[in-house]
Design a protein around this motif. Structure first.
Motif, PDB file in Angstrom:
ATOM      1  N   LEU A  17       7.549  21.113 -17.947  1.00  0.00           N
ATOM      2  CA  LEU A  17       7.634  21.181 -16.499  1.00  0.00           C
ATOM      3  C   LEU A  17       7.820  19.772 -15.947  1.00  0.00           C
ATOM      4  O   LEU A  17       7.099  18.854 -16.335  1.00  0.00           O
ATOM      5  CB  LEU A  17       6.371  21.799 -15.898  1.00  0.00           C
ATOM      6  N   GLU A  18       8.758  19.626 -15.037  1.00  0.00           N
ATOM      7  CA  GLU A  18       8.998  18.340 -14.399  1.00  0.00           C
ATOM      8  C   GLU A  18       9.008  18.530 -12.887  1.00  0.00           C
ATOM      9  O   GLU A  18       9.790  19.318 -12.352  1.00  0.00           O
ATOM     10  CB  GLU A  18      10.335  17.757 -14.854  1.00  0.00           C
ATOM     11  N   TYR A  19       8.094  17.843 -12.204  1.00  0.00           N
ATOM     12  CA  TYR A  19       8.029  17.947 -10.753  1.00  0.00           C
ATOM     13  C   TYR A  19       9.198  17.175 -10.134  1.00  0.00           C
ATOM     14  O   TYR A  19       9.321  15.969 -10.305  1.00  0.00           O
ATOM     15  CB  TYR A  19       6.712  17.380 -10.224  1.00  0.00           C
ATOM     16  N   LYS A  20      10.054  17.880  -9.389  1.00  0.00           N
ATOM     17  CA  LYS A  20      11.190  17.239  -8.724  1.00  0.00           C
ATOM     18  C   LYS A  20      10.873  16.913  -7.267  1.00  0.00           C
ATOM     19  O   LYS A  20      11.486  16.041  -6.663  1.00  0.00           O
ATOM     20  CB  LYS A  20      12.420  18.155  -8.790  1.00  0.00           C
ATOM     21  N   PHE A  21       9.912  17.665  -6.697  1.00  0.00           N
ATOM     22  CA  PHE A  21       9.530  17.492  -5.286  1.00  0.00           C
ATOM     23  C   PHE A  21       8.136  18.055  -5.116  1.00  0.00           C
ATOM     24  O   PHE A  21       7.800  19.099  -5.695  1.00  0.00           O
ATOM     25  CB  PHE A  21      10.521  18.233  -4.375  1.00  0.00           C
ATOM     26  N   ILE A  22       7.295  17.370  -4.341  1.00  0.00           N
ATOM     27  CA  ILE A  22       5.944  17.882  -4.138  1.00  0.00           C
ATOM     28  C   ILE A  22       5.393  17.387  -2.807  1.00  0.00           C
ATOM     29  O   ILE A  22       5.625  16.242  -2.409  1.00  0.00           O
ATOM     30  CB  ILE A  22       5.018  17.478  -5.304  1.00  0.00           C
ATOM     31  N   GLU A  23       4.686  18.268  -2.092  1.00  0.00           N
ATOM     32  CA  GLU A  23       3.991  17.929  -0.846  1.00  0.00           C
ATOM     33  C   GLU A  23       2.583  18.491  -0.903  1.00  0.00           C
ATOM     34  O   GLU A  23       2.343  19.550  -1.506  1.00  0.00           O
ATOM     35  CB  GLU A  23       4.718  18.508   0.369  1.00  0.00           C
ATOM     36  N   PHE A  24       1.651  17.793  -0.265  1.00  0.00           N
ATOM     37  CA  PHE A  24       0.257  18.212  -0.241  1.00  0.00           C
ATOM     38  C   PHE A  24      -0.203  18.503   1.182  1.00  0.00           C
ATOM     39  O   PHE A  24       0.260  17.878   2.131  1.00  0.00           O
ATOM     40  CB  PHE A  24      -0.633  17.119  -0.848  1.00  0.00           C
ATOM     41  N   ASP A  25      -1.125  19.441   1.302  1.00  0.00           N
ATOM     42  CA  ASP A  25      -1.743  19.788   2.583  1.00  0.00           C
ATOM     43  C   ASP A  25      -0.712  20.136   3.653  1.00  0.00           C
ATOM     44  O   ASP A  25      -0.810  19.695   4.814  1.00  0.00           O
ATOM     45  CB  ASP A  25      -2.649  18.646   3.066  1.00  0.00           C
ATOM     46  N   ILE A  64     -11.702  11.573  -9.764  1.00  0.00           N
ATOM     47  CA  ILE A  64     -10.294  11.489  -9.377  1.00  0.00           C
ATOM     48  C   ILE A  64      -9.656  12.879  -9.282  1.00  0.00           C
ATOM     49  O   ILE A  64      -8.442  13.021  -9.195  1.00  0.00           O
ATOM     50  CB  ILE A  64      -9.523  10.576 -10.373  1.00  0.00           C
ATOM     51  N   SER A  65     -10.487  13.919  -9.255  1.00  0.00           N
ATOM     52  CA  SER A  65      -9.984  15.294  -9.183  1.00  0.00           C
ATOM     53  C   SER A  65      -9.168  15.522  -7.916  1.00  0.00           C
ATOM     54  O   SER A  65      -9.394  14.888  -6.879  1.00  0.00           O
ATOM     55  CB  SER A  65     -11.151  16.296  -9.207  1.00  0.00           C
ATOM     56  N   PHE A  66      -8.240  16.451  -7.999  1.00  0.00           N
ATOM     57  CA  PHE A  66      -7.391  16.808  -6.864  1.00  0.00           C
ATOM     58  C   PHE A  66      -8.254  17.383  -5.735  1.00  0.00           C
ATOM     59  O   PHE A  66      -9.038  18.311  -5.951  1.00  0.00           O
ATOM     60  CB  PHE A  66      -6.363  17.847  -7.324  1.00  0.00           C
ATOM     61  N   ASP A  67      -8.122  16.832  -4.519  1.00  0.00           N
ATOM     62  CA  ASP A  67      -8.973  17.264  -3.412  1.00  0.00           C
ATOM     63  C   ASP A  67      -8.188  17.762  -2.199  1.00  0.00           C
ATOM     64  O   ASP A  67      -8.742  17.892  -1.102  1.00  0.00           O
ATOM     65  CB  ASP A  67      -9.915  16.132  -2.995  1.00  0.00           C
ATOM     66  N   LYS A  68      -6.901  18.036  -2.368  1.00  0.00           N
ATOM     67  CA  LYS A  68      -6.111  18.592  -1.274  1.00  0.00           C
ATOM     68  C   LYS A  68      -6.227  20.114  -1.288  1.00  0.00           C
ATOM     69  O   LYS A  68      -6.649  20.714  -2.271  1.00  0.00           O
ATOM     70  CB  LYS A  68      -4.651  18.165  -1.389  1.00  0.00           C
ATOM     71  N   GLN A  69      -5.824  20.739  -0.193  1.00  0.00           N
ATOM     72  CA  GLN A  69      -5.988  22.189  -0.083  1.00  0.00           C
ATOM     73  C   GLN A  69      -4.752  22.986  -0.497  1.00  0.00           C
ATOM     74  O   GLN A  69      -4.866  24.117  -0.964  1.00  0.00           O
ATOM     75  CB  GLN A  69      -6.384  22.560   1.356  1.00  0.00           C
ATOM     76  N   THR A  70      -3.568  22.398  -0.314  1.00  0.00           N
ATOM     77  CA  THR A  70      -2.350  23.134  -0.654  1.00  0.00           C
ATOM     78  C   THR A  70      -1.353  22.239  -1.388  1.00  0.00           C
ATOM     79  O   THR A  70      -1.381  21.009  -1.264  1.00  0.00           O
ATOM     80  CB  THR A  70      -1.642  23.713   0.586  1.00  0.00           C
ATOM     81  N   ILE A  71      -0.467  22.888  -2.134  1.00  0.00           N
ATOM     82  CA  ILE A  71       0.656  22.222  -2.798  1.00  0.00           C
ATOM     83  C   ILE A  71       1.907  23.043  -2.543  1.00  0.00           C
ATOM     84  O   ILE A  71       1.887  24.282  -2.634  1.00  0.00           O
ATOM     85  CB  ILE A  71       0.440  22.106  -4.319  1.00  0.00           C
ATOM     86  N   ASP A  72       2.991  22.368  -2.240  1.00  0.00           N
ATOM     87  CA  ASP A  72       4.313  22.993  -2.161  1.00  0.00           C
ATOM     88  C   ASP A  72       5.218  22.134  -3.041  1.00  0.00           C
ATOM     89  O   ASP A  72       5.466  20.963  -2.726  1.00  0.00           O
ATOM     90  CB  ASP A  72       4.820  23.020  -0.720  1.00  0.00           C
ATOM     91  N   MET A 124       6.855  26.336  -6.689  1.00  0.00           N
ATOM     92  CA  MET A 124       5.440  26.637  -6.828  1.00  0.00           C
ATOM     93  C   MET A 124       4.710  26.320  -5.530  1.00  0.00           C
ATOM     94  O   MET A 124       4.880  25.250  -4.948  1.00  0.00           O
ATOM     95  CB  MET A 124       4.810  25.813  -7.961  1.00  0.00           C
ATOM     96  N   LYS A 125       3.894  27.274  -5.089  1.00  0.00           N
ATOM     97  CA  LYS A 125       3.005  27.050  -3.958  1.00  0.00           C
ATOM     98  C   LYS A 125       1.587  27.351  -4.427  1.00  0.00           C
ATOM     99  O   LYS A 125       1.353  28.276  -5.201  1.00  0.00           O
ATOM    100  CB  LYS A 125       3.367  27.957  -2.784  1.00  0.00           C
ATOM    101  N   MET A 126       0.646  26.554  -3.936  1.00  0.00           N
ATOM    102  CA  MET A 126      -0.733  26.725  -4.371  1.00  0.00           C
ATOM    103  C   MET A 126      -1.684  26.521  -3.201  1.00  0.00           C
ATOM    104  O   MET A 126      -1.530  25.581  -2.425  1.00  0.00           O
ATOM    105  CB  MET A 126      -1.059  25.720  -5.480  1.00  0.00           C
ATOM    106  N   ILE A 127      -2.627  27.422  -3.072  1.00  0.00           N
ATOM    107  CA  ILE A 127      -3.786  27.226  -2.211  1.00  0.00           C
ATOM    108  C   ILE A 127      -4.958  27.028  -3.156  1.00  0.00           C
ATOM    109  O   ILE A 127      -5.313  27.942  -3.919  1.00  0.00           O
ATOM    110  CB  ILE A 127      -4.031  28.415  -1.269  1.00  0.00           C
ATOM    111  N   LYS A 128      -5.529  25.841  -3.151  1.00  0.00           N
ATOM    112  CA  LYS A 128      -6.526  25.462  -4.142  1.00  0.00           C
ATOM    113  C   LYS A 128      -7.655  26.488  -4.251  1.00  0.00           C
ATOM    114  O   LYS A 128      -8.203  26.930  -3.249  1.00  0.00           O
ATOM    115  CB  LYS A 128      -7.103  24.087  -3.804  1.00  0.00           C
TER     116      LYS A 128
END
Length: 256
Positions: A230-238, A45-53, A73-77
């Motif tokens: 930390l509390e996620y208020k908004f998140i998008e993947f890829d 069930i590991s995270f398999d997307k490439q980016t997070i915003d 936070m922005k992330m490139i896996k």
């Protein structure tokens, strides 16, 4: 013929919705199982997307400072984690990669460039990039499929721990049977009164991704107790993510 085509498409859509729902089973209960099977289910069930915003609400409290911030936070896996903390104005920016940790504050006109020693100063334990990334995503900070583990059933959770603990610390992983993500991971050295506890009170399913909606980190030693919520208020993947990081000239180097 067109009618059959629509039925076919609709059946695929419905079956995909059903499979997504099965990713979280709120009525799941723990069953006798091997630690190896639970570890494999967690990794599957590991995270398999490439980016997070994402945008987060963060509270930092070490007994001396109690501060609330909004963090983008922005992330490139596997490559970079970019952070910008603000409260009306930008308080800090940070860029973390597998090889470096960079930080600067427009408010205090200071900066830091180095390795993960800054993370150790903040959290009290050594973490590398992969472990920090896993911390944000509700995954174990170590690959538990590569270890021999003990398993315990407690309060409808699976508690996994290495059969042979590290000489410096003990580590425990609490896995939820509803989705096989973490409820908690805990590192402790009772002799030296050191501890790091990371809790994940809730998860959300979005676009076939299970992610923690909040993370509670508590680090303690003999003298201090640091809490980070930390509390996620908004998140998008890829989604495309743009990151800029340049330490302004004239800033003073921050020393720990």
């Amino acid at each position: 013929m067109r009618f059959l085509k629509y039925i076919f498409i609709l059946s695929i859509f419905i079956s995909s919705c059903k499979s997504n729902k099965k990713l979280i089973d709120a009525n799941a209960i723990v069953k006798n199982s091997s630690s190896k099977k639970i570890a494999k289910k967690h990794k599957a069930i590991s995270f398999d997307k490439q980016t997070i915003d994402a945008k987060l609400k963060v509270n930092f409290n070490n007994g001396t400072t109690n501060q609330n911030l909004s963090v983008h936070m922005k992330m490139i896996k596997d490559k970079v984690i970019w952070l910008r903390g603000s409260k009306f104005i930008t308080i800090f920016k940070a860029e973390i990669t597998p090889t470096h940790f960079k930080y600067y504050s427009p408010l205090f006109k200071n900066y830091f460039e180095g390795d993960f020693s800054m993370i150790k100063e903040v959290l009290g334990v050594d973490l590398n990039f992969d472990q920090l990334q896993n911390l944000f995503l509700g995954q174990t900070i170590k690959d538990i499929t590569k270890q021999k583990l003990s398993i315990e059933l407690s309060k409808n959770t699976y508690i996994l721990s290495p059969e042979k603990q590290d000489s410096f610390y003990n580590i425990f992983y609490t896995i939820n049977p509803a989705h096989f993500k973490l409820d908690e991971q805990r590192i402790e050295n009772k002799e030296k009164q050191l501890g790091l506890t990371i809790k994940y009170p809730n998860y959300k399913l979005s676009n076939a991704v299970i992610y923690p909606t909040a993370i509670e980190i508590n680090a303690k030693d003999k003298e201090t107790n640091t809490a980070l919520k930390l509390e996620y208020k908004f998140i998008e993947f890829d989604v495309p993510v743009k990151m800029s990081f340049n330490i302004p000239k004239g800033y003073k180097r921050f020393e720990f």
